[in-house]
Design a protein around this motif. Sequence first.
Motif, PDB file in Angstrom:
ATOM      1  N   ASP A   1       0.824  -1.219   0.000  1.00 33.52           N
ATOM      2  CA  ASP A   1       0.000   0.000   0.000  1.00 33.52           C
ATOM      3  C   ASP A   1       0.859   1.272   0.000  1.00 33.52           C
ATOM      4  N   PHE A   2       1.777   1.341  -0.969  1.00 35.40           N
ATOM      5  CA  PHE A   2       2.625   2.517  -1.147  1.00 35.40           C
ATOM      6  C   PHE A   2       2.199   3.290  -2.394  1.00 35.40           C
ATOM      7  N   VAL A   3       2.755   4.490  -2.539  1.00 32.44           N
ATOM      8  CA  VAL A   3       2.421   5.370  -3.652  1.00 32.44           C
ATOM      9  C   VAL A   3       3.711   5.939  -4.245  1.00 32.44           C
ATOM     10  N   VAL A   4       3.769   6.012  -5.594  1.00 32.20           N
ATOM     11  CA  VAL A   4       4.912   6.643  -6.267  1.00 32.20           C
ATOM     12  C   VAL A   4       4.642   8.136  -6.394  1.00 32.20           C
ATOM     13  N   LEU A   5       5.601   8.962  -5.979  1.00 36.34           N
ATOM     14  CA  LEU A   5       5.424  10.417  -6.049  1.00 36.34           C
ATOM     15  C   LEU A   5       5.874  11.007  -7.382  1.00 36.34           C
ATOM     16  N   ASN A   6       6.730  10.327  -8.128  1.00 33.03           N
ATOM     17  CA  ASN A   6       7.225  10.862  -9.405  1.00 33.03           C
ATOM     18  C   ASN A   6       6.079  11.313 -10.291  1.00 33.03           C
ATOM     19  N   ASP A   7       6.288  12.415 -11.003  1.00 33.75           N
ATOM     20  CA  ASP A   7       5.227  12.948 -11.867  1.00 33.75           C
ATOM     21  C   ASP A   7       5.445  12.620 -13.342  1.00 33.75           C
ATOM     22  N   GLY A   8       6.388  11.737 -13.644  1.00 35.42           N
ATOM     23  CA  GLY A   8       6.615  11.330 -15.029  1.00 35.42           C
ATOM     24  C   GLY A   8       7.803  11.988 -15.702  1.00 35.42           C
ATOM     25  N   GLN A   9       8.398  12.996 -15.072  1.00 39.37           N
ATOM     26  CA  GLN A   9       9.566  13.653 -15.656  1.00 39.37           C
ATOM     27  C   GLN A   9      10.789  12.739 -15.581  1.00 39.37           C
ATOM     28  N   PRO A  10      11.638  12.731 -16.610  1.00 38.53           N
ATOM     29  CA  PRO A  10      12.872  11.946 -16.547  1.00 38.53           C
ATOM     30  C   PRO A  10      13.838  12.537 -15.520  1.00 38.53           C
ATOM     31  N   THR A  11      14.631  11.676 -14.909  1.00 37.78           N
ATOM     32  CA  THR A  11      15.514  12.125 -13.832  1.00 37.78           C
ATOM     33  C   THR A  11      16.995  11.989 -14.178  1.00 37.78           C
ATOM     34  N   ARG A  12      17.310  11.400 -15.344  1.00 33.71           N
ATOM     35  CA  ARG A  12      18.721  11.223 -15.716  1.00 33.71           C
ATOM     36  C   ARG A  12      18.922  11.546 -17.192  1.00 33.71           C
ATOM     37  N   GLN A  13      20.045  12.218 -17.472  1.00 36.36           N
ATOM     38  CA  GLN A  13      20.410  12.517 -18.851  1.00 36.36           C
ATOM     39  C   GLN A  13      21.744  11.848 -19.158  1.00 36.36           C
ATOM     40  N   SER A  14      21.777  11.009 -20.193  1.00 35.72           N
ATOM     41  CA  SER A  14      23.005  10.308 -20.558  1.00 35.72           C
ATOM     42  C   SER A  14      23.963  11.246 -21.278  1.00 35.72           C
ATOM     43  N   SER A  15      25.183  10.768 -21.520  1.00 31.09           N
ATOM     44  CA  SER A  15      26.197  11.580 -22.184  1.00 31.09           C
ATOM     45  C   SER A  15      25.807  11.913 -23.621  1.00 31.09           C
ATOM     46  N   THR A  16      24.902  11.122 -24.193  1.00 29.56           N
ATOM     47  CA  THR A  16      24.440  11.382 -25.565  1.00 29.56           C
ATOM     48  C   THR A  16      23.179  12.221 -25.605  1.00 29.56           C
ATOM     49  N   GLY A  17      22.685  12.609 -24.420  1.00 28.19           N
ATOM     50  CA  GLY A  17      21.499  13.455 -24.358  1.00 28.19           C
ATOM     51  C   GLY A  17      20.208  12.716 -24.126  1.00 28.19           C
TER      52      GLY A  17
END
Length: 204
Positions: free
Chosen positions: A78-94
């Motif tokens: 009974d947990f909830v994810v708070l993330n709103d869908g935005q990406p959180t990591r950018q690789s070296s290639t963008g």
Amino acid sequence: IKSDFECQIIRVKTTSGPINIVNTYMSPSTTINRVNNIFEQPGHTIIVGDLNAKSRLWGNDNTDTRGRLIEDAIESHDFVVLNDGQPTRQSSTGGMSHLDVTIVSKQLAAKCSWQLYGDYMGSDHAPVVTTINSAAVREASSVPRWKCTKADWTAFRQLMDDELRQLDRTSTDDVEQLNNNLINVLQTAAESTGPKTRPSLSKR
């Protein structure tokens, strides 16, 4: 706790009750067989970390095996994810990906907000700011202090003389050891001849 991944847990006293803050990192090269233990802490819990897992719950286009394992734990506890869908990591290639996840117990979710901090500050991961609308309970403790006016200074001097003479006979060229020996002599003499105040604990 025992786990297949890196994990640290702290427990914070708040006006909403104790909150467990679980910080975790799940390496992409490590096989994760269980995650339920981090969801089974007593009271409110917030789990944050780089999970290296894909799930539509936090913005990925698909769900991988690790993502399904975490989804099952979220649902069963009974947990909830708070993330709103935005990406959180950018690789070296963008390229952008969703790896850093914030998960909270359902009762705590209404008190929380989630946002990304725009400045990556040289990292490939965006800083995630999770705010909990609950004040920490501060505890102020008094450290025991020596009652110098009630110390037996005559006995203290005698003990110091005796201990220092003994120290001279067992002297060493190691400066650090000599320093430790002197500190031990002072502590022994003080503990034997000087009373202390009692420690106290008060909440603010």
